[in-house]
Design an enzyme around this catalytic site. Structure first.
Site, PDB file in Angstrom:
ATOM      1  N   ARG A 195      19.783  34.043  68.746  1.00 34.58           N
ATOM      2  CA  ARG A 195      19.216  35.149  67.968  1.00 34.58           C
ATOM      3  C   ARG A 195      19.234  34.910  66.457  1.00 34.58           C
ATOM      4  NH1 ARG A 195      17.990  39.370  71.231  1.00 34.58           N
ATOM      5  NH2 ARG A 195      19.010  39.441  73.268  1.00 34.58           N
ATOM      6  N   LEU A 196      19.328  33.654  66.058  1.00 34.87           N
ATOM      7  CA  LEU A 196      19.260  33.309  64.640  1.00 34.87           C
ATOM      8  C   LEU A 196      17.797  33.013  64.286  1.00 34.87           C
ATOM      9  CD1 LEU A 196      22.468  31.090  64.376  1.00 34.87           C
ATOM     10  CD2 LEU A 196      22.184  33.516  63.826  1.00 34.87           C
TER      11      LEU A 196
END
Length: 216
Positions: A195-196
């Protein structure tokens, strides 16, 4: 092709293509949107021009639905609808909207928002004339967003309009209009592990654009 193979092919495309270039280096949004949209047309199995259109009603309550983008360029993003529909009434009240493209197979999104303007009658006429005949008749028959007593009532309305126009031309209904969102902000989002995600926002600044990379 199995689901596993499709997933593997998509992952291979992401690794070999998308991840080799940093889209956050782009200096303006329209060329970047063009690149992404071209790739979506080649790789997205669903309708790549579909976008979620968000408006607000008279109480300020948000509303959204899927529409089809029919044209785009530096003048904005164009779609068409019945001006007497819920979204048509909401657009008339504020003349502002937001839109979201989600290309799931590419793990990308584009968000945009800004004021809305009507396209010219000539432009709307030209696009309406390009639609399939049955779609043009349907635009006359449908009282979009109004209560419908039954499917038969809709089919009857279509039959009435089909008989009305016969084999002649089907002109654009006066309530069927084109709208263009003129973005003041456009954000590009790309999926990344854990989720970066990568996010780049362009904001209208005078005749140009300011840009900022955003935390995921």
């Amino acid at each position: 092709m199995t689901t596993a193979l499709v997933s593997a092919a998509a992952e291979d495309f992401l690794v070999k293509g998308l991840k080799q270039s940093d889209f956050c280096e782009a200096s303006e949004p329209y060329a970047l949107f063009g690149e992404w949209f071209d790739e979506a047309k080649s790789h997205e199995p669903d309708v790549p021009e579909a976008m979620a259109l968000a408006t607000v009603d008279e109480a300020g309550l948000p509303d959204s639905r899927m529409v089809l983008m029919k044209d785009w360029g530096e003048s904005g993003f164009t779609f068409y609808t019945n001006a007497e529909s819920a979204k048509g009434r909401e657009l008339a009240a504020t003349m502002k909207a937001a839109a979201l493209f989600h290309w799931k197979s590419l793990r990308r999104q584009v968000r945009l928002r800004g004021p809305v303007e009507l396209v010219s009658d000539a432009e709307a006429d030209a696009y309406f004339a390009s639609r399939p005949r049955d779609s043009r008749i349907g635009a006359w028959a449908s009282r979009q967003s109004q209560p419908l007593e039954s499917r038969f009532a809709l089919e009857k309305a279509v039959a009435v309009q089909a008989a009305r126009f016969g084999l002649g031309e089907v002109p654009r209904p006066p309530h069927w209009r084109g709208y263009r969102i003129v973005p003041v902000a456009i954000e590009f989002w790309a999926d990344r592990p854990f989720r970066l995600h990568d996010r780049m926002q362009f904001t209208r600044e005078g005749a140009g654009w300011a840009k900022a990379r955003l935390y995921p």
